[in-house]
Design a protein around this motif. Structure first.
Motif, PDB file in Angstrom:
ATOM      1  N   SER A   1     -56.730  38.478  15.760  1.00 34.73           N
ATOM      2  CA  SER A   1     -57.242  37.154  15.191  1.00 34.73           C
ATOM      3  C   SER A   1     -56.207  36.119  15.644  1.00 34.73           C
ATOM      4  N   PRO A   2     -56.275  35.024  16.316  1.00 31.09           N
ATOM      5  CA  PRO A   2     -55.454  34.080  16.332  1.00 31.09           C
ATOM      6  C   PRO A   2     -54.960  33.128  15.186  1.00 31.09           C
ATOM      7  N   THR A   3     -56.034  33.291  14.150  1.00 30.95           N
ATOM      8  CA  THR A   3     -56.048  32.377  13.021  1.00 30.95           C
ATOM      9  C   THR A   3     -55.172  33.247  11.953  1.00 30.95           C
ATOM     10  N   ALA A   4     -54.930  34.265  12.160  1.00 29.92           N
ATOM     11  CA  ALA A   4     -54.062  35.017  11.093  1.00 29.92           C
ATOM     12  C   ALA A   4     -52.893  34.283  10.674  1.00 29.92           C
ATOM     13  N   GLU A   5     -52.452  34.022   9.249  1.00 31.75           N
ATOM     14  CA  GLU A   5     -51.440  33.323   8.875  1.00 31.75           C
ATOM     15  C   GLU A   5     -50.613  34.184   7.848  1.00 31.75           C
ATOM     16  N   ARG A   6     -49.443  33.835   7.950  1.00 27.38           N
ATOM     17  CA  ARG A   6     -48.217  34.423   7.028  1.00 27.38           C
ATOM     18  C   ARG A   6     -48.473  33.952   5.630  1.00 27.38           C
ATOM     19  N   GLY A   7     -48.528  34.860   4.523  1.00 25.42           N
ATOM     20  CA  GLY A   7     -48.694  34.735   3.529  1.00 25.42           C
ATOM     21  C   GLY A   7     -47.574  34.418   2.717  1.00 25.42           C
ATOM     22  N   ALA A   8     -47.558  33.786   1.654  1.00 23.65           N
ATOM     23  CA  ALA A   8     -46.328  33.204   0.757  1.00 23.65           C
ATOM     24  C   ALA A   8     -46.581  33.463  -0.878  1.00 23.65           C
ATOM     25  N   LEU A   9     -45.496  33.207  -1.527  1.00 21.06           N
ATOM     26  CA  LEU A   9     -45.579  33.223  -3.082  1.00 21.06           C
ATOM     27  C   LEU A   9     -46.229  32.162  -3.477  1.00 21.06           C
ATOM     28  N   HIS A  10     -46.700  32.250  -4.676  1.00 20.44           N
ATOM     29  CA  HIS A  10     -47.442  31.192  -5.227  1.00 20.44           C
ATOM     30  C   HIS A  10     -46.314  30.164  -5.730  1.00 20.44           C
ATOM     31  N   PRO A  11     -46.338  28.855  -5.706  1.00 26.63           N
ATOM     32  CA  PRO A  11     -45.181  27.922  -6.327  1.00 26.63           C
ATOM     33  C   PRO A  11     -44.683  28.124  -7.409  1.00 26.63           C
ATOM     34  N   VAL A  12     -45.618  28.543  -8.411  1.00 27.97           N
ATOM     35  CA  VAL A  12     -44.947  28.862  -9.629  1.00 27.97           C
ATOM     36  C   VAL A  12     -44.135  30.325  -9.692  1.00 27.97           C
ATOM     37  N   MET A  13     -44.379  31.152  -9.039  1.00 33.14           N
ATOM     38  CA  MET A  13     -43.611  32.388  -8.852  1.00 33.14           C
ATOM     39  C   MET A  13     -42.454  32.083  -8.020  1.00 33.14           C
ATOM     40  N   GLN A  14     -42.622  31.184  -6.962  1.00 32.34           N
ATOM     41  CA  GLN A  14     -41.324  30.653  -6.374  1.00 32.34           C
ATOM     42  C   GLN A  14     -40.290  30.291  -7.345  1.00 32.34           C
ATOM     43  N   THR A  15     -40.763  29.367  -8.224  1.00 40.54           N
ATOM     44  CA  THR A  15     -39.896  28.564  -9.003  1.00 40.54           C
ATOM     45  C   THR A  15     -39.423  29.632 -10.241  1.00 40.54           C
ATOM     46  N   MET A  16     -40.211  30.602 -10.568  1.00 44.81           N
ATOM     47  CA  MET A  16     -39.925  31.407 -11.706  1.00 44.81           C
ATOM     48  C   MET A  16     -38.716  32.194 -10.946  1.00 44.81           C
ATOM     49  N   ASP A  17     -38.823  32.733  -9.673  1.00 46.18           N
ATOM     50  CA  ASP A  17     -37.892  33.551  -9.189  1.00 46.18           C
ATOM     51  C   ASP A  17     -36.318  33.021  -8.924  1.00 46.18           C
ATOM     52  N   ARG A  18     -36.670  31.591  -8.739  1.00 47.74           N
ATOM     53  CA  ARG A  18     -35.262  30.773  -8.415  1.00 47.74           C
ATOM     54  C   ARG A  18     -34.781  30.486  -9.622  1.00 47.74           C
ATOM     55  N   ILE A  19     -35.557  30.467 -10.943  1.00 48.49           N
ATOM     56  CA  ILE A  19     -34.572  30.117 -12.143  1.00 48.49           C
ATOM     57  C   ILE A  19     -34.252  31.560 -12.764  1.00 48.49           C
ATOM     58  N   VAL A  20     -34.727  32.684 -12.404  1.00 50.08           N
ATOM     59  CA  VAL A  20     -34.248  33.974 -12.718  1.00 50.08           C
ATOM     60  C   VAL A  20     -33.098  34.380 -11.933  1.00 50.08           C
ATOM     61  N   ASP A  21     -33.124  33.960 -10.682  1.00 50.18           N
ATOM     62  CA  ASP A  21     -31.964  34.172 -10.118  1.00 50.18           C
ATOM     63  C   ASP A  21     -30.661  33.481 -10.336  1.00 50.18           C
ATOM     64  N   TYR A  22     -31.010  32.262 -10.748  1.00 42.94           N
ATOM     65  CA  TYR A  22     -29.797  31.486 -11.299  1.00 42.94           C
ATOM     66  C   TYR A  22     -28.970  32.388 -12.730  1.00 42.94           C
ATOM     67  N   PHE A  23     -30.089  32.539 -13.616  1.00 45.12           N
ATOM     68  CA  PHE A  23     -29.389  33.147 -14.816  1.00 45.12           C
ATOM     69  C   PHE A  23     -28.880  34.292 -14.536  1.00 45.12           C
ATOM     70  N   VAL A  24     -29.544  35.290 -13.717  1.00 44.90           N
ATOM     71  CA  VAL A  24     -29.092  36.587 -13.677  1.00 44.90           C
ATOM     72  C   VAL A  24     -27.419  36.467 -12.766  1.00 44.90           C
ATOM     73  N   SER A  25     -27.419  35.453 -12.032  1.00 44.24           N
ATOM     74  CA  SER A  25     -26.012  35.259 -11.367  1.00 44.24           C
ATOM     75  C   SER A  25     -24.987  34.852 -12.511  1.00 44.24           C
ATOM     76  N   MET A  26     -25.517  34.260 -13.410  1.00 43.23           N
ATOM     77  CA  MET A  26     -24.752  34.112 -14.655  1.00 43.23           C
ATOM     78  C   MET A  26     -24.468  35.155 -15.662  1.00 43.23           C
ATOM     79  N   ASN A  27     -24.956  36.238 -15.335  1.00 43.09           N
ATOM     80  CA  ASN A  27     -24.572  37.452 -16.137  1.00 43.09           C
ATOM     81  C   ASN A  27     -25.837  37.417 -17.409  1.00 43.09           C
TER      82      ASN A  27
END
Length: 330
Positions: free
Chosen positions: A91-117
């Motif tokens: 199907s030429p209409t098949a598209e790549r999926g993505a994380l929900h914007p809330v989960m994207q933001t959550m992951d980014r927040i968690v990544d910062y604090f994990v990097s700060m121990n």
């Protein structure tokens, strides 16, 4: 009777078979008519007639049920074949999926604090009153409880209104030093442009020996975190009140839309409120049995950050599952 045996065997659909069933076994059907004729038959013949009719009834019933199973199976197979999907079809209409914007933001927040121990801790969604309120310096009838419209169950159980109970559970089962965040879903009875009954928070806690943790440490970590999330923004701390911290502060960033000049989003103030924080109140440490320690805590709404970063105007749209919105975050 033989013709009805033949008709049952020749039926080519469940619908046709149902018509035959009514014609043979119905109140006005063939068998009912044959049994009715027994009234005019000689008494000595009635028993034999009834026996023969019951034999026919039993055989036709068995034949009918067997044919019904065959026809129903064929109908099901035909329907499944008609609805069959060729999963190998390109199907030429098949598209790549993505994380929900809330989960994207959550992951980014968690990544910062994990990097700060910081460690990442979790806890139950269904909480008791002690962990959700009392241990956080919110005794029964405390007016601040009205700020959090709570979903209650029986026996003082409730849906947690914040992830702060995870901090309490961590302190009850661990000794300082503690350096943790608690991300997760929380629940409050609220629903409008900027509130939903379920949303996500990330709360942080740092505890160490008395004198090792100060407001200056809190200010440094939050300023660095907010610049990591929003880029080159100004950060300010305003005095506020939270039952579990003293002193407490609201944290604002310069409006990322108007660069601090004043617009509709920031209500012409040039500032956007993004989180709350403070020094942990001694009553909280007393509730968990800590002595001679100091600490700070902070909390933020993940949806609030997602809306600001992605320029989303209505919080509710994040939970409606509209593909047109989600496609923008691939």
């Amino acid at each position: 009777m033989k013709q009805w045996y033949d008709k049952i065997e020749a039926a080519d659909s469940v619908e046709k078979l149902e018509e035959i069933r009514i014609a043979v076994f119905g109140k006005k059907g063939v068998l009912a008519a044959e049994f009715a004729k027994m009234k005019s038959a000689p008494n000595e013949e009635k028993a034999q007639i009834a026996k023969e009719l019951n034999i026919h009834k039993g055989k036709m019933t068995e034949l009918f049920n067997q044919r019904k199973i065959v026809l129903a199976t064929e109908a099901l197979e035909a329907a499944m074949k008609a609805e069959k999907i060729d999963v190998s079809l390109f199907s030429p209409t098949a598209e790549r999926g993505a994380l929900h914007p809330v989960m994207q933001t959550m992951d980014r927040i968690v990544d910062y604090f994990v990097s700060m121990n910081f460690t990442v801790n979790t806890g139950p969604i269904v909480e008791d009153d002690f962990h959700n309120f009392e241990a956080l310096n919110l005794p029964k009838y405390h007016p601040a409880r009205d700020m959090q419209d709570t979903f209650y169950f029986k026996d003082e159980m409730l849906l947690r209104t914040h992830t702060s109970p995870v901090q309490i559970r961590t302190m009850l089962h661990s000794k300082p030093p503690i350096r943790m965040i608690a991300p997760g879903a929380v629940f409050r009875r609220d629903y409008d442009l900027t509130h939903t009954p379920m949303f996500h928070q990330v709360e942080g806690l740092v505890v160490d020996e008395e004198g090792k943790v100060s407001f200056a440490n809190l200010k440094f970590i939050l300023e660095d975190f907010l610049k990591y999330m929003f880029g080159d923004v100004d950060v300010r701390f305003r005095p506020s009140f939270f039952p579990f911290t003293e002193p407490s502060a609201e944290v604002d960033i310069s409006c990322i839309f108007c660069k601090g000049e004043g617009c509709r989003v920031c209500s012409k103030t040039g500032w956007l409120e993004v989180l709350g924080c403070g020094i942990v109140d001694p009553n909280v440490f007393e509730a968990v049995g800590y002595k001679d320690v100091s600490g700070y805590a902070f909390g933020l709404g993940v949806e609030r950050f997602a809306m600001l970063i992605q320029h989303i105007g209505d919080l509710r749209s994040l939970f409606e599952g509209d593909v047109r919105l989600l496609e923008q975050f691939q």
